[in-house]
Write a protein that holds these residues in place. Structure first.
Motif, PDB file in Angstrom:
ATOM      1  N   LEU A  29     -19.463 146.120  69.579  1.00  0.00           N
ATOM      2  CA  LEU A  29     -18.190 146.817  69.799  1.00  0.00           C
ATOM      3  C   LEU A  29     -17.752 146.739  71.257  1.00  0.00           C
ATOM      4  N   GLY A  30     -18.687 146.903  72.156  1.00  0.00           N
ATOM      5  CA  GLY A  30     -18.382 146.810  73.587  1.00  0.00           C
ATOM      6  C   GLY A  30     -17.911 145.409  73.960  1.00  0.00           C
ATOM      7  N   THR A  31     -18.507 144.394  73.342  1.00  0.00           N
ATOM      8  CA  THR A  31     -18.113 143.011  73.615  1.00  0.00           C
ATOM      9  C   THR A  31     -16.713 142.748  73.089  1.00  0.00           C
ATOM     10  N   GLU A  32     -16.394 143.268  71.904  1.00  0.00           N
ATOM     11  CA  GLU A  32     -15.040 143.108  71.354  1.00  0.00           C
ATOM     12  C   GLU A  32     -14.016 143.756  72.283  1.00  0.00           C
ATOM     13  N   GLU A  33     -14.341 144.936  72.797  1.00  0.00           N
ATOM     14  CA  GLU A  33     -13.442 145.633  73.722  1.00  0.00           C
ATOM     15  C   GLU A  33     -13.302 144.836  75.022  1.00  0.00           C
ATOM     16  N   TYR A  34     -14.412 144.318  75.526  1.00  0.00           N
ATOM     17  CA  TYR A  34     -14.399 143.500  76.746  1.00  0.00           C
ATOM     18  C   TYR A  34     -13.469 142.301  76.573  1.00  0.00           C
ATOM     19  N   ILE A  35     -13.577 141.612  75.445  1.00  0.00           N
ATOM     20  CA  ILE A  35     -12.757 140.417  75.202  1.00  0.00           C
ATOM     21  C   ILE A  35     -11.271 140.791  75.152  1.00  0.00           C
ATOM     22  N   ARG A  36     -10.948 141.898  74.493  1.00  0.00           N
ATOM     23  CA  ARG A  36      -9.546 142.361  74.465  1.00  0.00           C
ATOM     24  C   ARG A  36      -9.048 142.650  75.878  1.00  0.00           C
ATOM     25  N   ASP A  37      -9.849 143.371  76.662  1.00  0.00           N
ATOM     26  CA  ASP A  37      -9.465 143.713  78.039  1.00  0.00           C
ATOM     27  C   ASP A  37      -9.371 142.451  78.899  1.00  0.00           C
ATOM     28  N   PHE A  38     -10.331 141.546  78.759  1.00  0.00           N
ATOM     29  CA  PHE A  38     -10.366 140.281  79.504  1.00  0.00           C
ATOM     30  C   PHE A  38      -9.067 139.511  79.267  1.00  0.00           C
ATOM     31  N   ARG A  39      -8.699 139.343  77.987  1.00  0.00           N
ATOM     32  CA  ARG A  39      -7.512 138.555  77.637  1.00  0.00           C
ATOM     33  C   ARG A  39      -6.225 139.226  78.107  1.00  0.00           C
ATOM     34  N   MET A  41      -5.967 141.217  80.695  1.00  0.00           N
ATOM     35  CA  MET A  41      -5.972 141.176  82.160  1.00  0.00           C
ATOM     36  C   MET A  41      -5.500 139.814  82.684  1.00  0.00           C
ATOM     37  N   VAL A  42      -5.894 138.715  82.030  1.00  0.00           N
ATOM     38  CA  VAL A  42      -5.522 137.387  82.535  1.00  0.00           C
ATOM     39  C   VAL A  42      -4.173 136.901  82.008  1.00  0.00           C
ATOM     40  N   ALA A  43      -3.576 137.627  81.076  1.00  0.00           N
ATOM     41  CA  ALA A  43      -2.302 137.190  80.486  1.00  0.00           C
ATOM     42  C   ALA A  43      -1.246 136.784  81.529  1.00  0.00           C
ATOM     43  N   PRO A  44      -1.091 137.521  82.640  1.00  0.00           N
ATOM     44  CA  PRO A  44      -0.049 137.156  83.609  1.00  0.00           C
ATOM     45  C   PRO A  44      -0.307 135.843  84.358  1.00  0.00           C
ATOM     46  N   ILE A  45      -1.526 135.324  84.330  1.00  0.00           N
ATOM     47  CA  ILE A  45      -1.835 134.127  85.137  1.00  0.00           C
ATOM     48  C   ILE A  45      -2.139 132.884  84.301  1.00  0.00           C
ATOM     49  N   LEU A  46      -1.941 132.957  82.999  1.00  0.00           N
ATOM     50  CA  LEU A  46      -2.325 131.847  82.125  1.00  0.00           C
ATOM     51  C   LEU A  46      -1.442 130.612  82.275  1.00  0.00           C
ATOM     52  N   ASN A  47      -0.297 130.742  82.939  1.00  0.00           N
ATOM     53  CA  ASN A  47       0.604 129.602  83.074  1.00  0.00           C
ATOM     54  C   ASN A  47       0.191 128.650  84.193  1.00  0.00           C
ATOM     55  N   GLN A  48      -0.918 128.929  84.856  1.00  0.00           N
ATOM     56  CA  GLN A  48      -1.418 128.061  85.926  1.00  0.00           C
ATOM     57  C   GLN A  48      -2.940 128.123  85.936  1.00  0.00           C
ATOM     58  N   PRO A  49      -3.591 127.151  86.575  1.00  0.00           N
ATOM     59  CA  PRO A  49      -5.060 127.197  86.637  1.00  0.00           C
ATOM     60  C   PRO A  49      -5.531 128.504  87.276  1.00  0.00           C
ATOM     61  N   TRP A  50      -6.617 129.051  86.717  1.00  0.00           N
ATOM     62  CA  TRP A  50      -7.171 130.300  87.230  1.00  0.00           C
ATOM     63  C   TRP A  50      -8.683 130.213  87.266  1.00  0.00           C
ATOM     64  N   ALA A  51      -9.281 131.213  87.877  1.00  0.00           N
ATOM     65  CA  ALA A  51     -10.731 131.240  88.070  1.00  0.00           C
ATOM     66  C   ALA A  51     -11.285 132.575  87.609  1.00  0.00           C
TER      67      ALA A  51
END
Length: 136
Positions: A29-39, A41-51
């Motif tokens: 459950l914690g991993t599922e929540e992490y993945i949702r938060d991860f995705r 969080m990075v949504a605003p930068i997906l249009n260019q290479p990121w790290a």
């Protein structure tokens, strides 16, 4: 996850870099929540290479189902322009092996992966690569 329980991770977006600090055990459950938060969080930068900086120095052994979910997230991240990974690895070799199992997916040829000694060396490497702005 129970209400009020502390998450086993912290996420912070700085410029084109997602800083991930993981500690404790990753439950399914914690991993599922992490993945949702991860995705999210990075949504605003997906249009260019990121790290991403993965600080897993305090991660603990986690169930195989969590590792499978993390693999799927790695595949998603590569498909979404992830170009650079900085790693802060634990001293425990078993946990490093667990990380390798959790990221055992086909990686794009352009991916740069670097094992950093500490946060400062990761920061300098990312500044040099153009993902982080220099200190003001």
């Amino acid at each position: 996850m129970q209400r009020g329980q502390t998450k086993a991770y912290q996420l912070q977006l700085l410029d084109q870099v997602l800083w991930v600090r993981v500690f404790g055990v990753s439950t399914v459950l914690g991993t599922e929540e992490y993945i949702r938060d991860f995705r999210a969080m990075v949504a605003p930068i997906l249009n260019q290479p990121w790290a991403v900086v993965l600080d897993i120095r305090q991660w603990q052994a986690s169930p195989a189902q969590s590792l499978e979910l993390l693999k799927q997230n790695s595949i998603w991240a590569f498909a979404q322009n992830l170009h650079h990974v900085e790693l802060l690895l634990p001293v425990d070799e078993m946990l490093t092996w667990q990380y390798l199992k959790a990221t055992e997916v086909e990686k794009p040829t352009y991916l740069t992966k670097h094992i950093a000694e500490d946060e400062e060396s990761a920061r300098l490497f990312l500044q040099a690569a153009g993902y982080l702005k220099g200190a003001d």
